[in-house]
Write a protein that holds these residues in place. Structure first.
Motif, PDB file in Angstrom:
ATOM      1  N   ASP A  93       0.830  -1.192   0.000  1.00 18.26           N
ATOM      2  CA  ASP A  93       0.000   0.000   0.000  1.00 18.26           C
ATOM      3  C   ASP A  93       0.874   1.256   0.000  1.00 18.26           C
ATOM      4  OD1 ASP A  93      -2.289  -1.508   0.042  1.00 18.26           O
ATOM      5  OD2 ASP A  93      -2.465  -1.465   2.230  1.00 18.26           O
ATOM      6  N   PRO A  94       0.393   2.336  -0.613  1.00 15.47           N
ATOM      7  CA  PRO A  94       1.170   3.587  -0.614  1.00 15.47           C
ATOM      8  C   PRO A  94       1.587   4.031   0.781  1.00 15.47           C
ATOM      9  CG  PRO A  94      -0.666   3.749  -2.146  1.00 15.47           C
ATOM     10  CD  PRO A  94      -0.838   2.455  -1.418  1.00 15.47           C
ATOM     11  N   ALA A  95       0.751   3.813   1.776  1.00 12.32           N
ATOM     12  CA  ALA A  95       1.098   4.235   3.134  1.00 12.32           C
ATOM     13  C   ALA A  95       2.316   3.483   3.655  1.00 12.32           C
ATOM     14  CB  ALA A  95      -0.094   4.010   4.071  1.00 12.32           C
ATOM     15  N   SER A  96       2.453   2.206   3.304  1.00 10.70           N
ATOM     16  CA  SER A  96       3.611   1.424   3.732  1.00 10.70           C
ATOM     17  C   SER A  96       4.879   1.907   3.038  1.00 10.70           C
ATOM     18  CB  SER A  96       3.384  -0.058   3.423  1.00 10.70           C
ATOM     19  OG  SER A  96       2.256  -0.552   4.097  1.00 10.70           O
ATOM     20  N   ILE A  97       4.743   2.245   1.744  1.00  9.85           N
ATOM     21  CA  ILE A  97       5.893   2.773   1.001  1.00  9.85           C
ATOM     22  C   ILE A  97       6.361   4.074   1.638  1.00  9.85           C
ATOM     23  CG2 ILE A  97       6.689   3.653  -1.222  1.00  9.85           C
ATOM     24  CD1 ILE A  97       4.652   1.814  -2.569  1.00  9.85           C
ATOM     25  N   THR A  98       5.407   4.949   1.958  1.00 12.86           N
ATOM     26  CA  THR A  98       5.745   6.243   2.561  1.00 12.86           C
ATOM     27  C   THR A  98       6.386   6.049   3.924  1.00 12.86           C
ATOM     28  OG1 THR A  98       3.934   7.330   1.388  1.00 12.86           O
ATOM     29  CG2 THR A  98       4.804   8.444   3.341  1.00 12.86           C
ATOM     30  N   ALA A  99       5.844   5.130   4.732  1.00 15.29           N
ATOM     31  CA  ALA A  99       6.357   4.904   6.081  1.00 15.29           C
ATOM     32  C   ALA A  99       7.815   4.471   6.073  1.00 15.29           C
ATOM     33  CB  ALA A  99       5.508   3.851   6.792  1.00 15.29           C
ATOM     34  N   MET A 100       8.216   3.718   5.058  1.00 15.86           N
ATOM     35  CA  MET A 100       9.589   3.228   4.989  1.00 15.86           C
ATOM     36  C   MET A 100      10.464   4.027   4.032  1.00 15.86           C
ATOM     37  SD  MET A 100      10.076   0.902   7.128  1.00 15.86           S
ATOM     38  CE  MET A 100       9.479  -0.527   8.038  1.00 15.86           C
ATOM     39  N   GLY A 101       9.911   5.076   3.428  1.00 16.15           N
ATOM     40  CA  GLY A 101      10.642   5.813   2.399  1.00 16.15           C
ATOM     41  C   GLY A 101      11.738   6.701   2.921  1.00 16.15           C
ATOM     42  N   LEU A 102      11.582   7.261   4.109  1.00 11.33           N
ATOM     43  CA  LEU A 102      12.600   8.123   4.697  1.00 11.33           C
ATOM     44  C   LEU A 102      13.290   7.373   5.819  1.00 11.33           C
ATOM     45  CD1 LEU A 102      10.753  11.571   4.809  1.00 11.33           C
ATOM     46  CD2 LEU A 102      12.435  10.781   3.147  1.00 11.33           C
ATOM     47  N   LYS A 103      14.603   7.311   5.776  1.00  4.91           N
ATOM     48  CA  LYS A 103      15.357   6.476   6.702  1.00  4.91           C
ATOM     49  C   LYS A 103      15.154   6.876   8.158  1.00  4.91           C
ATOM     50  CE  LYS A 103      19.099   4.911   3.642  1.00  4.91           C
ATOM     51  NZ  LYS A 103      18.462   5.282   2.388  1.00  4.91           N
ATOM     52  N   LEU A 113      28.767   7.508   9.944  1.00  4.53           N
ATOM     53  CA  LEU A 113      28.251   7.666   8.586  1.00  4.53           C
ATOM     54  C   LEU A 113      27.246   8.804   8.580  1.00  4.53           C
ATOM     55  CD1 LEU A 113      27.484   4.075   7.230  1.00  4.53           C
ATOM     56  CD2 LEU A 113      29.108   5.704   6.276  1.00  4.53           C
ATOM     57  N   ILE A 114      27.405   9.715   7.612  1.00  2.80           N
ATOM     58  CA  ILE A 114      26.371  10.704   7.335  1.00  2.80           C
ATOM     59  C   ILE A 114      25.555  10.143   6.182  1.00  2.80           C
ATOM     60  CG2 ILE A 114      25.875  13.102   6.732  1.00  2.80           C
ATOM     61  CD1 ILE A 114      28.713  13.822   7.570  1.00  2.80           C
ATOM     62  N   LYS A 115      24.238  10.039   6.354  1.00  5.36           N
ATOM     63  CA  LYS A 115      23.386   9.416   5.337  1.00  5.36           C
ATOM     64  C   LYS A 115      22.189  10.307   5.036  1.00  5.36           C
ATOM     65  CE  LYS A 115      22.792   4.902   5.773  1.00  5.36           C
ATOM     66  NZ  LYS A 115      22.477   3.570   6.380  1.00  5.36           N
ATOM     67  N   ALA A 116      21.926  10.497   3.748  1.00  2.00           N
ATOM     68  CA  ALA A 116      20.720  11.222   3.342  1.00  2.00           C
ATOM     69  C   ALA A 116      19.497  10.432   3.777  1.00  2.00           C
ATOM     70  CB  ALA A 116      20.716  11.419   1.833  1.00  2.00           C
ATOM     71  N   VAL A 117      18.502  11.099   4.372  1.00  2.00           N
ATOM     72  CA  VAL A 117      17.328  10.366   4.856  1.00  2.00           C
ATOM     73  C   VAL A 117      16.525   9.787   3.696  1.00  2.00           C
ATOM     74  CG1 VAL A 117      17.182  11.759   6.950  1.00  2.00           C
ATOM     75  CG2 VAL A 117      15.865  12.444   4.937  1.00  2.00           C
ATOM     76  N   ALA A 118      16.645  10.389   2.509  1.00  2.00           N
ATOM     77  CA  ALA A 118      15.923   9.895   1.332  1.00  2.00           C
ATOM     78  C   ALA A 118      16.836   9.104   0.410  1.00  2.00           C
ATOM     79  CB  ALA A 118      15.303  11.062   0.568  1.00  2.00           C
ATOM     80  N   GLY A 119      18.016   8.734   0.908  1.00  2.00           N
ATOM     81  CA  GLY A 119      19.032   8.130   0.041  1.00  2.00           C
ATOM     82  C   GLY A 119      18.770   6.684  -0.299  1.00  2.00           C
ATOM     83  N   GLY A 120      19.676   6.165  -1.106  1.00  2.00           N
ATOM     84  CA  GLY A 120      19.609   4.778  -1.551  1.00  2.00           C
ATOM     85  C   GLY A 120      20.654   4.523  -2.598  1.00  2.00           C
TER      86      GLY A 120
END
Length: 617
Positions: free
Chosen positions: A106-116, A156-163
């Protein structure tokens, strides 16, 4: 059950999804850019729709065009594959709003895990262990530096939206922090449009462990055990395997339970992967394995899980998206043997792994391993997309059997004329630390040049190639019906190489060949007769252009521009491989150009002189 499916992707993952769909009796629809009109995934589908120009932003990332193609063709569902729009919550919602089935969470699950940072906070609340670090909203430079000091270097410095390894910087010392933070933010903004970061303790002996999870709409969630993806190059996975070496049953149960808890915390439906980082200084221990992130899609390395469980994960995706329950319960799932996967890329290790683009004139891999590919012989590796040629998946009763089987398949792979990383993969698989299961994410960096493939074939292989060239004029001091040993001068990689020729007993040389394609250790070379190569350069001189037949050094220039010459007169002498080669005038005429002087280094094909017919004015 879904009756028709549009695959919103390209390459090997599109072909792989269609393979399962077709077996289930589901009609398939492909979408393609203008550059991919002749691609394998287009030929594989029952129907195909063009969605835009070559660049992904104008085609494969155009969700509106993809949805329109599904509606136009009567597709009931959209499978996103991986990459592109697979973890785009807005696209998933748009698919559902159009009355189509979204084959994914579901889109809500994608959003919940999208930002680290938000995902880690949610996991910590759910009791899932997370890596020590700072996830706060205060992004002031000084505050972040203070948090790094409290966590303790290295960090480690990591972008919250990274990958995909982007938006990540390792900082070993406080004096490096400010520059690393600024660099990370710039890359994060350029890649993801978001420059927020988190700070994480850097694990000095890290293993990358991930767990395949699966949920349905009835609330059932299972795991399909773990994979190990620790063999990495610059944060990109190179070899994946299942199960993880050194994982005992107690630790496996704890880690897999944490993965299920993570999935349950976001009401997960479909296929997903929960990724963990392990401090492996003393082996895999449950108290030193922490949540990193969750990939809300099918993973590139999913075939190794399929191999050890006997499950078709794409079939499960399609059944769950159709509203069916999970086909198996947790107690029905078990591990059978070992599996390894290697990603075969069109890239040149000798040139910093730069992509190798063009047509695959030769492409073959044996049938001893599973091959997932999106290109066939004669196909193209395009500059617009990821240069993966194929994934090779080996399964065996033991880890060593799977490793040897995979290394053997890569060793015998034939790809030409594009360069590949196959030779690099063979050496990585045979590295003593990897073979013994003693690896972490820094192994490839530490091994360095030891994993680089050899630039030329070995002498024995070149001798066999020279024997195949036979009567093409390559042999020196060798009689077809005489002595059983001789010497040959052949051209390979633009170099003249002298080799021993030892034909097998009773072998009779075939008629002259123009070239031999020699493949060994995962690499391919074109081998030509030396004299034929020089003759070809001379033939090119028919228009008066004298070209270098090979790389070398100009050791003598015998004429000057404006000078009259006669046919056969020596113009320039080239030294290559400790041999001198005199290049001569192809006809009577006048020297028009002589661009190089004594001592100049030249490459194969360079113009050394130009003769025009006539007499000196």
């Amino acid at each position: 059950m879904i009756a028709s499916l549009l695959v919103a992707n390209r390459g090997e993952i599109a072909c792989r999804v269609m393979r399962s769909a077709r077996r289930m009796g589901i009609r398939t629809v492909a979408v393609h850019s203008d550059a991919d009109a002749g691609a394998l995934h287009v030929a594989t589908a029952d129907r195909a729709v063009a969605i835009g120009p070559a660049l992904a932003r104008d085609s494969y990332l155009r969700g509106d065009r993809i949805i329109a193609a599904a509606l136009e063709t009567g597709a009931e569902a959209i499978h996103p594959g991986y990459g592109f729009l697979s973890e785009n919550a807005e696209f998933a919602q748009a698919v559902m709003d159009a009355g189509l089935i979204w084959v994914g969470p579901d889109p809500a699950s994608i959003t919940a895990m999208g930002l680290k940072d938000a995902a880690k906070a949610r996991m910590a609340a759910a009791g899932v262990p997370v890596t020590p670090g700072y996830l706060g909203a205060d992004q002031d430079d000084g505050h972040l530096a203070g948090q790094a000091a409290m966590i303790g270097y290295p960090v480690l410095i990591k972008a919250v939206a990274g990958g995909g390894g982007k938006g990540m910087r390792l900082v070993a010392d406080p004096v490096e922090f400010a520059d690393a933070l600024a660099s990370c933010r710039r890359e994060a903004m350029a890649s993801f449009g978001n420059d927020r970061v988190l700070i994480e303790k850097f694990i000095t002996c890290p293993r990358h462990i991930e767990v395949q999870v699966f949920g349905d709409r009835l609330g059932n969630i299972v795991h399909l055990f773990e994979r190990d993806c620790s063999l990495q190059r610059r944060h990109q996975k190179v070899i994946e395997e299942a199960p993880a070496p050194g994982m005992d049953e107690v630790t496996r149960a704890i880690v897999c339970r944490a993965a299920v808890d993570a999935a349950r915390a976001v009401d997960y439906v479909g296929a997903g992967t929960v990724e963990f980082i392990a401090d492996a200084r003393e082996g895999l221990r449950a108290d030193r394995i922490w949540f990193m992130e969750m990939n809300t899609r099918l993973q590139v390395e999913h075939p190794v899980t399929e191999a050890i469980t006997g499950v078709d994960l794409v079939e499960w995706q399609l059944r769950v998206a159709s509203g069916e329950p999970l086909p198996l319960r947790q107690e029905d799932l078990s591990i059978h043997g070992w599996a390894m996967e290697a990603r075969l890329y069109a890239e040149d290790p000798a040139r910093g792994f730069l992509p190798s683009i063009g047509r695959l004139d030769a492409f073959s891999i044996g049938d001893e391993v599973r091959v997932d590919t999106g290109v066939a012989q004669g196909g193209q590796i395009r500059p617009y997309y990821d240069p993966m040629i194929a994934k090779l998946i080996a399964h065996g009763a033991t880890r060593d059997e799977a490793r040897r089987k995979l290394a053997g398949a890569l060793d015998r792979a034939v790809v030409w004329p594009l360069r590949t990383n196959a030779g690099f993969l063979v050496k990585a698989l045979n590295h003593p630390d990897f073979a013994g299961g003693h690896m972490d994410t820094g192994l490839i960096a530490r091994a360095g040049d030891a994993l680089m493939p050899d630039p030329l074939p070995d002498a024995a292989a070149l001798g066999r190639a020279a024997a195949e060239l036979g009567g093409a004029g390559a042999l020196a001091g060798f009689r077809l019906n005489g002595a059983r040993q001789g010497r040959a001068l052949v051209m390979v990689e633009g170099q003249a190489v002298e080799v021993d020729v030892a034909p097998r007993e009773g072998e009779i040389f075939r008629p002259a060949l123009a070239r031999v394609l020699l493949s060994e250790h995962g690499q391919s070379w074109e081998v030509k007769p030396y004299r034929t190569t020089v003759a070809a350069a001379a033939a090119a001189a028919g228009d008066g252009a004298i070209l270098a037949p090979m790389p070398g050094t100009i050791i003598a220039v015998h004429v000057a521009p404006g000078q009259s010459v006669i046919k056969g007169q020596k113009l320039v002498t080239l030294e290559a491989m400790k041999m001198e080669h005199g290049l001569i005038a192809p006809f009577d005429g006048v020297v028009e150009e002589m661009p190089f002087t004594q001592g100049a280094q030249v490459r194969e094909g360079m113009l050394l002189a130009r003769i025009i017919a006539g007499e000196t004015p």
